[in-house]
Design a protein around this motif. Structure first.
Motif, mmCIF file in Angstrom:
data_model
loop_
_atom_site.group_PDB
_atom_site.id
_atom_site.type_symbol
_atom_site.label_atom_id
_atom_site.label_comp_id
_atom_site.label_asym_id
_atom_site.label_seq_id
_atom_site.Cartn_x
_atom_site.Cartn_y
_atom_site.Cartn_z
ATOM 1 N N LEU A 114 7.772 -0.970 -4.607
ATOM 2 C CA LEU A 114 8.605 0.240 -4.554
ATOM 3 C C LEU A 114 9.999 -0.009 -5.146
ATOM 4 C CD1 LEU A 114 7.494 1.470 -1.021
ATOM 5 C CD2 LEU A 114 6.982 2.585 -3.183
ATOM 6 N N PHE A 151 -1.265 1.053 -1.641
ATOM 7 C CA PHE A 151 -1.108 1.910 -0.456
ATOM 8 C C PHE A 151 0.307 2.501 -0.300
ATOM 9 C CE2 PHE A 151 -1.013 2.261 4.348
ATOM 10 C CZ PHE A 151 -1.769 3.397 4.399
ATOM 11 N N PRO A 152 1.372 1.680 -0.318
ATOM 12 C CA PRO A 152 2.709 2.282 -0.183
ATOM 13 C C PRO A 152 3.035 3.260 -1.312
ATOM 14 C CG PRO A 152 2.827 -0.113 -0.025
ATOM 15 C CD PRO A 152 1.454 0.221 -0.467
ATOM 16 N N HIS A 205 -4.251 13.796 5.811
ATOM 17 C CA HIS A 205 -4.925 12.903 4.868
ATOM 18 C C HIS A 205 -6.437 13.105 5.004
ATOM 19 C CE1 HIS A 205 -1.083 11.140 4.062
ATOM 20 N NE2 HIS A 205 -0.893 10.953 5.353
ATOM 21 N N SER A 258 7.372 0.596 5.067
ATOM 22 C CA SER A 258 7.006 1.188 3.778
ATOM 23 C C SER A 258 7.115 2.704 3.831
ATOM 24 C CB SER A 258 5.572 0.814 3.388
ATOM 25 O OG SER A 258 5.392 -0.560 3.402
ATOM 26 N N ALA A 259 7.784 3.221 4.865
ATOM 27 C CA ALA A 259 7.974 4.668 5.039
ATOM 28 C C ALA A 259 6.641 5.407 5.203
ATOM 29 C CB ALA A 259 8.786 5.257 3.890
ATOM 30 N N ILE A 260 5.660 4.726 5.799
ATOM 31 C CA ILE A 260 4.371 5.373 6.090
ATOM 32 C C ILE A 260 4.315 5.567 7.603
ATOM 33 C CG2 ILE A 260 1.863 5.108 6.031
ATOM 34 C CD1 ILE A 260 2.388 3.134 3.624
ATOM 35 N N MET A 316 0.974 6.568 -0.778
ATOM 36 C CA MET A 316 1.434 7.326 0.382
ATOM 37 C C MET A 316 2.827 7.922 0.183
ATOM 38 S SD MET A 316 -1.114 7.210 2.378
ATOM 39 C CE MET A 316 -0.652 7.656 4.026
ATOM 40 N N ASN A 317 3.617 7.329 -0.693
ATOM 41 C CA ASN A 317 4.995 7.795 -0.852
ATOM 42 C C ASN A 317 5.258 8.602 -2.111
ATOM 43 O OD1 ASN A 317 6.495 6.772 1.499
ATOM 44 N ND2 ASN A 317 5.765 4.789 0.772
#
Lengths: 202, 259
Positions: B170, B116-117, A56, A151-153, B120-121
């Motif tokens: 999501l 953000f989620p 990132h 959140s799968a981060i 990032m996804n």
């Protein structure tokens, strides 16, 4: 101290799992080694995540600014003061040997080669390291790290870990540049002025 | 206050969460002692229990934040224990989690928290789509005008709503609420209860609601289970669950409502 271990069934996996947990040495010693193992796993994962994509870059730049550029003031003030003290303390001795003209070289080399990186690293470790530690601890307590995970981060990727590390190196570099510009330039000019005055006097 | 109508959409009979014989210990403390639970699609299930009884542990196990010691856990037809990191992440994208303390990222604005989620996804998502998704989520929780606020500038109820909005962004199939009304006044609690029902109706989510607020359980859930000493008592509707001789259950009921 009795070792209660069933070699047929005992595995590392079972050792961590709750109801199949077996005491190897004693509870406290076992806990200590499990703690060491957990810390080791954490460090290994940290270095693994640093070099594995996705990267990132925007976050790296942002964090470098936050923890690098914003530390420059503190580093430059420290370097400035060290330069002054160095000059003030070494000048009388050098004068005794007639080597006062070597002072700019002495201060410049000592700070740039030796003291600068060490002091910058120490200041950064203190200021930036504690800030990152406090921030991450606060994130852990308020479940922000878990919020990232659900959140799968990957939390190792984002918030501060490796960007902090990158920022640290950037900081050292920036700090040294500033050392050079501020401290050495100032001392060089000051020292030259003094030498000229002494030369005229004699 | 008018009691919200619960929509029961468990008509397909599809099970989204199936837990069997789940055990979890922390050191010598055994928290979950072999619990069984099934949740159908579109069903809201409340898990009641005293503080420290292991309610939050249960939903953290479901989402893979904690590992169970024993037992099977099937979520959306996936065995959670068997999943690798990538598969677990894919599963997590289908589950929304509302934390007890909201867990908003305090260095980000409300908009950034929600975006953000997504960013990032979902790779290369156009900015306009992110904005539209955030706007939709904020609209769903009735806080469209708070996008630029920081979490510190929000009230407890607003934070809870933003936390739910972040989970919704999501489009999850399952929602896990960890004490959604804890620390809120009765009016704000009622608003959150209403929101939980709206979320279920709008997104047809299945939910597990961890709470010790009986009003919340009564108004939001199709079914209630009670966790006592690491085991579930038989589940049922609100009225059924408290017709019992179990003293702990009776006490729980008596202390929750003003007699």
């Amino acid at each position: 101290m009795g070792i209660k271990i069933n070699t047929n069934k005992f595995t590392k996996h079972q050792m961590i799992k709750g109801d199949t947990k077996k005491t190897v040495l004693s509870d406290s010693i076992d806990e200590y080694f499990i703690g060491v193992y957990t810390a080791y796993k954490f460090v290994i994962r940290f270095f693994k995540e640093v070099f594995v994509p996705p990267f990132h870059f925007r976050a790296v730049v942002t964090q470098s600014y936050e923890i690098g550029i914003k530390s420059l003031a503190l580093i430059s003030v420290t370097g400035f003061i060290i330069g002054i003290v160095f000059t003030k303390q070494s000048r009388p001795s050098l004068e005794d040997f007639g080597a006062a003209s070597w002072l700019p070289n002495l201060v410049g080399i000592a700070i740039i080669r030796a003291l600068g990186p060490v002091l910058t690293a120490l200041i950064c470790a203190g200021k930036v390291g504690s800030s990152i530690g406090a921030e991450l601890s606060s994130m852990k307590v308020t479940e922000q790290i878990e919020a990232m995970e659900v959140s799968a981060i990957n939390p190792f990727k984002y918030p501060g870990s490796y960007t902090g590390s990158c920022g640290h190196h950037h900081d050292s570099l920036a700090g040294n540049v500033l050392h050079f510009y501020r401290t050495n330039r100032f001392l060089y000019q000051r020292s030259r002025r003094r030498n000229d005055q002494l030369h005229h006097f004699f | 206050m008018e009691k919200p109508k619960l929509k029961t959409t468990n008509n397909k009979g599809e099970t989204v969460i199936a837990i069997k014989g789940l055990h979890k210990s922390f050191g010598k403390l055994e928290v979950l002692k072999g619990i069984d639970l099934t949740v159908g699609r579109g069903e809201n299930v409340a898990v009641l229990g005293k503080s420290g009884s292991g309610k939050s542990v249960l939903i953290k196990i479901i989402v893979g934040l904690l590992k169970p010691d024993r037992g099977t856990l099937n979520v959306l037809e996936k065995e959670v224990e068997q999943l690798n990191g990538k598969e677990l992440d894919e599963l997590r994208l289908r589950i929304g989690f509302s934390f007890q303390g909201s867990a908003l990222y305090d260095s980000m604005s409300v908009f950034q928290n929600l975006a953000f989620p997504l960013i990032m996804n979902v790779k290369h998502l156009p900015k306009k789509e992110v904005e539209a998704a955030v706007e939709e989520a904020l609209e769903a929780v009735g806080l469209k005008d708070k996008a630029e606020r920081m979490p510190a500038e929000l009230s407890g109820g607003q934070r809870k709503r933003i936390g739910i909005a972040r989970a919704l962004i999501l489009k999850p199939e399952i929602m896990l609420y960890d004490e959604p009304t804890a620390g809120l006044d009765p009016i704000t609690s009622a608003e959150i209860n209403e929101l939980i029902n709206e979320v279920q109706e709008k997104y047809n989510t299945s939910s597990i609601i961890i709470t010790h607020d009986l009003t919340c359980a009564k108004n939001t859930c199709n079914r209630i289970v009670m966790l006592v000493e690491g085991k579930f008592l038989p589940s049922g509707k609100f009225e059924e669950i408290f017709k019992t001789d179990n003293q702990q259950v009776k006490d729980f009921f008596n202390y929750n409502f003003i007699q």
